[in-house]
Design a protein around this motif. Structure first.
Motif, PDB file in Angstrom:
ATOM      1  N   TRP A  26       8.944  -3.832  -2.475  1.00 45.48           N
ATOM      2  CA  TRP A  26       7.707  -4.003  -1.713  1.00 45.48           C
ATOM      3  C   TRP A  26       7.362  -2.781  -0.863  1.00 45.48           C
ATOM      4  O   TRP A  26       6.347  -2.772  -0.174  1.00 45.48           O
ATOM      5  N   GLN A  33       0.094   3.887   3.067  1.00 44.68           N
ATOM      6  CA  GLN A  33       0.017   2.669   3.879  1.00 44.68           C
ATOM      7  C   GLN A  33      -1.359   2.436   4.507  1.00 44.68           C
ATOM      8  O   GLN A  33      -1.842   1.295   4.506  1.00 44.68           O
ATOM      9  N   GLN A  36      -3.586   0.865   1.958  1.00 48.32           N
ATOM     10  CA  GLN A  36      -3.145  -0.485   1.610  1.00 48.32           C
ATOM     11  C   GLN A  36      -3.452  -1.473   2.728  1.00 48.32           C
ATOM     12  O   GLN A  36      -3.801  -2.628   2.475  1.00 48.32           O
ATOM     13  N   LEU A  37      -3.316  -1.035   3.969  1.00 51.19           N
ATOM     14  CA  LEU A  37      -3.657  -1.906   5.092  1.00 51.19           C
ATOM     15  C   LEU A  37      -5.124  -2.314   5.042  1.00 51.19           C
ATOM     16  O   LEU A  37      -5.466  -3.489   5.236  1.00 51.19           O
ATOM     17  N   VAL A  40      -5.614  -4.887   2.221  1.00 52.62           N
ATOM     18  CA  VAL A  40      -5.140  -6.232   2.567  1.00 52.62           C
ATOM     19  C   VAL A  40      -6.090  -6.890   3.562  1.00 52.62           C
ATOM     20  O   VAL A  40      -6.427  -8.072   3.439  1.00 52.62           O
ATOM     21  N   VAL A  51       1.695  -3.562   9.709  1.00 53.62           N
ATOM     22  CA  VAL A  51       2.890  -3.833   8.912  1.00 53.62           C
ATOM     23  C   VAL A  51       4.065  -3.085   9.527  1.00 53.62           C
ATOM     24  O   VAL A  51       3.979  -1.881   9.789  1.00 53.62           O
ATOM     25  N   SER A  53       7.565  -1.851   8.552  1.00 54.02           N
ATOM     26  CA  SER A  53       8.340  -1.618   7.335  1.00 54.02           C
ATOM     27  C   SER A  53       9.557  -0.771   7.673  1.00 54.02           C
ATOM     28  O   SER A  53       9.431   0.388   8.067  1.00 54.02           O
ATOM     29  N   PHE A  60       4.310  -8.492   8.038  1.00 53.66           N
ATOM     30  CA  PHE A  60       2.877  -8.376   8.274  1.00 53.66           C
ATOM     31  C   PHE A  60       2.527  -9.197   9.518  1.00 53.66           C
ATOM     32  O   PHE A  60       2.856 -10.388   9.586  1.00 53.66           O
ATOM     33  N   LEU A  75       0.118 -10.702  -0.179  1.00 51.88           N
ATOM     34  CA  LEU A  75       1.143  -9.887  -0.832  1.00 51.88           C
ATOM     35  C   LEU A  75       0.604  -9.148  -2.051  1.00 51.88           C
ATOM     36  O   LEU A  75       0.916  -7.972  -2.258  1.00 51.88           O
ATOM     37  N   SER A  77      -2.331  -8.135  -2.610  1.00 49.67           N
ATOM     38  CA  SER A  77      -3.230  -7.044  -2.236  1.00 49.67           C
ATOM     39  C   SER A  77      -2.478  -5.896  -1.560  1.00 49.67           C
ATOM     40  O   SER A  77      -3.021  -4.805  -1.415  1.00 49.67           O
ATOM     41  N   TRP A  78      -1.241  -6.143  -1.153  1.00 49.71           N
ATOM     42  CA  TRP A  78      -0.412  -5.075  -0.584  1.00 49.71           C
ATOM     43  C   TRP A  78       0.204  -4.225  -1.698  1.00 49.71           C
ATOM     44  O   TRP A  78       0.132  -3.004  -1.684  1.00 49.71           O
ATOM     45  N   LYS A  79       0.819  -4.902  -2.686  1.00 49.04           N
ATOM     46  CA  LYS A  79       1.447  -4.170  -3.782  1.00 49.04           C
ATOM     47  C   LYS A  79       1.640  -5.115  -4.955  1.00 49.04           C
ATOM     48  O   LYS A  79       1.971  -6.288  -4.762  1.00 49.04           O
TER      49      LYS A  79
END
Length: 414
Positions: A26, A33, A36-37, A40, A51, A53, A60, A75, A77-79
């Motif tokens: 993940w 990032q 991706q943020l 999401v 997030v 990480s 999240f 999830l 839509s994150w990866k």
């Protein structure tokens, strides 16, 4: 409870439920990032998102004005991870999410209790979300408040006292006994030395001498962290001067004996030297301690002390939990006050408008016979009343939050 805080949610995957391989599936590169943020945030219909990480967790934290998003929506839509198990993930909402974040920030939920670097990781996560435009006023208020709470815990308890990892324990021994003007010798190129090298390098206190059976591996470490590289044969044949040595090889026999210490002293003079042997089986013959200038610490000693320190940290958890409860109440009240401020933001203007319209109408009709001086008195008195009326909701909110009696300026204290 604060309406805004009810909109706080957390979706979490940690070392407790998943192995490192699952966590790595993940992981998103820091460079990607922010994008991706934003993805999401849009796809899951959130108002704010960050997030956290790390190597041991992916979490999240979000605010959602609508109902909580489906974990799968967030999830995916994150990866894109195929065949993932949603039961490995934990979800919290409202004050439960707040309590979890407080536990994370105070390291109670960490793999190593009391390790304070989680605070920097949380701050960095907020910085990334701010850069991405997904962290707004509520996440900033939340993270700032949680960090204040964690700092209180680290100040008022002993949960972060005394090292509990092999690297930090070894560094403490070296810091207490080694002469920083001489090189720190690190023998080996395996996981132990590769874990310690960046730890020691970050401290910026020592020059390194990397030693390994393969001089190429030693040179690779020297290139990365600075210092000198020697083959093990050269080091044993013509040892450089040092005051501290850490050895962690995979050799099946001891490497350092009393006669080698004699040759070392003959070359450089006898001085106090610390030898930390983290190998199993041992790299250093225990007989070297026959020389009073040598202090030897082996892996069993380091692990025993680290375990004792870890137990003392765990013993602090009940005290930490009490403070977490107090801080949770404080943050909940803070969000309730913020909700009230939002609710009443335009209230003074609304009351003033109603007052002015009512007074103007009255003075133009039923009281139009009054003199200008009397009309001014009426306006002044109406203004006084409206100001007092505006105070009431704020004072009631304060009473609810602090249990203090409601007072206006006209009421005597006590």
């Amino acid at each position: 409870m604060s309406k805004t805080l009810q909109q706080l949610g957390c979706l979490s995957l940690t070392y407790k439920s998943a192995g490192l391989d699952e966590l790595n599936r993940w992981t998103v590169s820091p460079d990607f990032q922010p994008a991706q943020l934003r993805q999401v945030l849009s796809h899951a219909g959130l108002s704010e998102l960050l997030v956290i990480s790390t190597c041991n967790r992916l979490e999240f934290y979000y605010f959602s004005s609508d109902k909580a998003p489906l974990p799968t929506d967030l999830l995916t839509s994150w990866k894109h991870v195929s065949d993932f198990d949603p039961t490995l993930w934990s979800a919290w909402q409202g004050t439960d999410a707040l309590h979890h974040l407080l536990s994370v920030a105070s390291s109670v939920d960490s793999m190593v209790v009391g390790e304070t670097q989680i605070l920097k990781q949380i701050k960095d996560s907020l910085a990334v979300a701010t850069q991405a435009g997904t962290a707004g006023k509520y996440l900033h208020l939340l993270i700032r408040s949680v960090i204040e709470a964690a700092k209180r815990i680290y100040t008022e308890t002993r949960i972060a006292e005394n090292p509990v990892s092999v690297s930090s324990m070894t560094y403490r021994f070296i810091l207490d006994h080694a002469d920083a003007s001489l090189p720190l010798v690190l023998i080996g190129a395996g996981d132990v030395i590769r874990t310690m090298a960046p730890y020691f390098s970050k401290m910026g206190r020592y020059r390194f001498c990397f030693v390994n059976r393969s001089v190429e591996k030693a040179q690779s470490l020297a290139d990365q962290y600075g210092g000198r590289a020697l083959s093990l044969d050269d080091f044993l044949a013509e040892p450089p001067d040092f005051s501290a040595l850490v050895s962690a090889t995979s050799a099946d026999h001891t490497l350092i004996h009393s006669d080698w210490i004699d040759r070392l002293n003959a070359r450089h003079g006898e001085r106090s030297r610390l030898l930390v042997d983290l190998a199993n089986p041992r790299d250093v013959d225990p007989g070297v301690t026959a020389q009073t200038s040598i202090r030897l610490i082996n892996l069993e000693t380091v692990e025993r002390l680290a375990e004792a320190n870890n137990r003392s940290r765990i013993d602090e958890i009940p005290v930490v939990n009490r403070i977490l409860g107090e801080e949770s109440d404080r943050i909940t009240a803070l969000f309730a006050d913020r909700d009230m401020d939002e609710l009443l933001r335009f209230f003074p203007e609304d009351v003033s408008g109603i007052r002015d319209r009512a007074v103007n109408k009255l003075l133009k009709t039923r009281l139009n016979h009054l003199s200008e001086e009397d009309q001014a008195t009426i306006r002044e008195f109406a203004g006084y009343l409206s100001d007092k009326i505006v105070q009431v909701p704020y004072l009631r909110a304060k009473q609810r939050a602090t249990s203090e009696p409601v007072r206006t300026d006209d009421q005597p204290a006590g």
